[in-house]
Every structure is written in C-alpha cells, then in structure tokens.
Design an enzyme around this catalytic site. Structure first.
Site, PDB file in Angstrom:
ATOM      1  N   LYS A  30       5.723  -3.702   6.817  1.00  0.00           N
ATOM      2  CA  LYS A  30       6.675  -3.893   7.905  1.00  0.00           C
ATOM      3  C   LYS A  30       6.035  -3.606   9.260  1.00  0.00           C
ATOM      4  O   LYS A  30       6.296  -4.297  10.250  1.00  0.00           O
ATOM      5  CB  LYS A  30       7.897  -2.997   7.700  1.00  0.00           C
ATOM      6  N   LEU A  74      18.157   3.872   9.513  1.00  0.00           N
ATOM      7  CA  LEU A  74      18.218   4.756  10.669  1.00  0.00           C
ATOM      8  C   LEU A  74      17.162   4.350  11.696  1.00  0.00           C
ATOM      9  O   LEU A  74      16.247   3.589  11.396  1.00  0.00           O
ATOM     10  CB  LEU A  74      18.038   6.207  10.220  1.00  0.00           C
ATOM     11  N   THR A  88      12.532   1.469   9.651  1.00  0.00           N
ATOM     12  CA  THR A  88      11.130   1.197   9.974  1.00  0.00           C
ATOM     13  C   THR A  88      10.509   2.509  10.436  1.00  0.00           C
ATOM     14  O   THR A  88      10.651   2.903  11.597  1.00  0.00           O
ATOM     15  CB  THR A  88      11.016   0.123  11.062  1.00  0.00           C
ATOM     16  N   LYS A 106       8.912   2.092  19.675  1.00  0.00           N
ATOM     17  CA  LYS A 106       8.695   3.035  18.568  1.00  0.00           C
ATOM     18  C   LYS A 106       7.836   2.414  17.475  1.00  0.00           C
ATOM     19  O   LYS A 106       6.907   3.052  16.957  1.00  0.00           O
ATOM     20  CB  LYS A 106      10.050   3.472  18.017  1.00  0.00           C
TER      21      LYS A 106
END
Length: 268
Positions: free
Chosen positions: A163, A65, A93, A224
């Site tokens: 990540k 998502l 993420t 983001k």
C-alpha cells in the site's frame, strides 16, 4: 463471520461499514466522534461506547483509522477484550512496521490480517475497492470480498508494505500532473489541450485522480503516507512531493486534487 465490529467511521470507514451492514452482517460500530455512526445505527448497527465494548463478542474486527498513533491507541483498548479465535483485520494505511508491532502484542489465539485498501471514497461507496491482504486471510476473505476485490500479497505486513508503494506512486503522479499543468500555464497552452496531451502520456493514469471531484483523500493523510514511505528508504523525489502537499496548511483537510490547483498557482 457472524458478528462484525467496525472501528473508524471516517470518509472511508463509514461507506465500508454500510456495505457490510447491507450484506446482512450483524454489525457493531465505534467511532471517536459518535455522531458519525448515526446513519449506520438508523440502519440497524449497534453503537458501542468504547472500542473494547465493540470487539468483546466479535468474530471479526475491522479497523480503519487515520494514523499509526490512532491505531496504537485503539489497539491498547481492544487487545485485552478480543476473544480467542477472533480475527483482527487492520485496514488503515500505517506501514508494515506498525502491523508487526501490533502482531507482537496479540495473544496466539487472535489472528491479525493487514488489509489496506486501494481506491477513494467513490469506490468505498460502490464496494469496488482493491484490498491488499497480508497474512492468514482465509477466514476473512469472503467478508472482505463484500468490500471489493481481494489480492493476497503474502505474509503478514506485505499488504501494508505494498500500500505504501502504491500510494507513493499515485501521489507522485498527482503532484507531477500539477507541475506539468503549471508549466503548461506558463507556456500559454490551453488547459484542455494540455490535459488531452497529458492523458495520452505516461501521466495518463494519474490525470483523472489529479482532477477528480466527489472523492476524498485528505492532503494531511497524503503527507502522512509519504512520510511513512520516506522513513523506509531514501526517496528524494517523494520527500519533495511531500513538501508540495504540506506547503499550505489550509489544504490539510481538502482532497489531494486541491493540491494540484495549489501547485499550479503557488508563488515561486
């Protein structure tokens, strides 16, 4: 893993789900915009009306998502429906704090693994992603191997943490390529000459991604990710890079390579 549910069929999720379907897994899919599931349904996937319906009988649930809030919204719907013994693999993420938040809300009979991926849409389509798996991933490692190479990172949350590090470094390199090309343009250096020299420099690894075509990592998602990273600790360079990417709202849905062209040409 006999029954797989895949939630989130965006630019990354759709080709990942297609790989699992091609590997012979009975696959149930859900996406907020149901029309995106049509190609998978045509190949034999079952389309669920709701996230809860998708996961009710699943052995493994994979979520891919866009944002932490999207993950939280889906979590509220699926947690009551997850069967005892199910494995939830969160591949978005979202950072380690969200992963720990999700884990705190799960019953003990459900196992959560954080497994965000490295690579863009091209690697998702080819099944050659890098998968950073945190937590107890033993039961799902073979399943994840259908999507690429699995790297076990340690306890729950470490995949999500690593990540953020990788994305911050990658996006920083892409932005620096943009500025280096802006300087090159200002100095009158031919583009091919500048690119060849940069390819032999410390920025050589970032150069292909800065000028990539046929892949998609939306600028709004890059912003983001950089916000998630800068919330962890003070990162002045990353804050400035985030401002670079966010400076033109028209680029929000474009690939990050479009931001390089914008950096080269934006007015001082």
């Amino acid at each position: 893993m006999e029954k797989i549910a895949f939630l989130g069929l965006g630019h990354m999720g759709a080709p990942m789900a297609a790989h699992l379907l091609a590997a012979g897994h009975p696959l149930t899919v859900w996406n907020r915009t149901a029309a995106r599931a049509a190609p998978l349904v045509a190949e034999g996937a079952r389309l669920a009306d709701t996230p809860a319906d998708a996961v009710r009988d699943a052995d493994a649930v994979l979520t891919m998502l866009a944002t932490p809030d999207a993950v939280r919204d889906v979590a509220r719907q699926i947690v009551p429906a997850l069967r005892p013994g199910a494995h939830w693999v969160e591949m978005s993420t979202v950072g380690p704090d969200v992963v720990r938040e999700l884990a705190a809300g799960l019953p003990s009979e459900v196992t959560l693994v954080d497994a965000p991926v490295m690579g863009s849409t091209d690697k998702a389509a080819a099944g050659t992603l890098g998968i950073l798996a945190g937590g107890d991933a033993d039961a799902v490692e073979q399943l994840l191997s259908a999507l690429g190479t699995v790297t076990r990172t340690g306890p729950l949350g470490t995949g999500a943490a690593l990540k953020l590090v990788i994305n911050a470094a990658t996006l920083g390199g892409v932005a620096l390529v943009g500025e280096a090309m802006r300087l090159s343009d200002a100095l009158g250096i031919p583009e091919d000459t500048a690119k060849a020299a940069l390819g032999r420099s410390a920025l050589g690894g970032a150069l292909p991604r800065a000028f990539a075509e046929g892949v998609h990592f939306a600028v709004e998602l890059a912003v983001k990710d950089l916000q998630l990273a800068t919330e962890v600790t003070r990162l002045p360079a990353m804050e400035a890079i985030g401002e670079h990417f966010a400076s033109d709202p028209a680029l929000a849905h474009e690939d990050v390579a479009a931001a390089v062209a914008h950096i080269r040409t934006e007015k001082a």
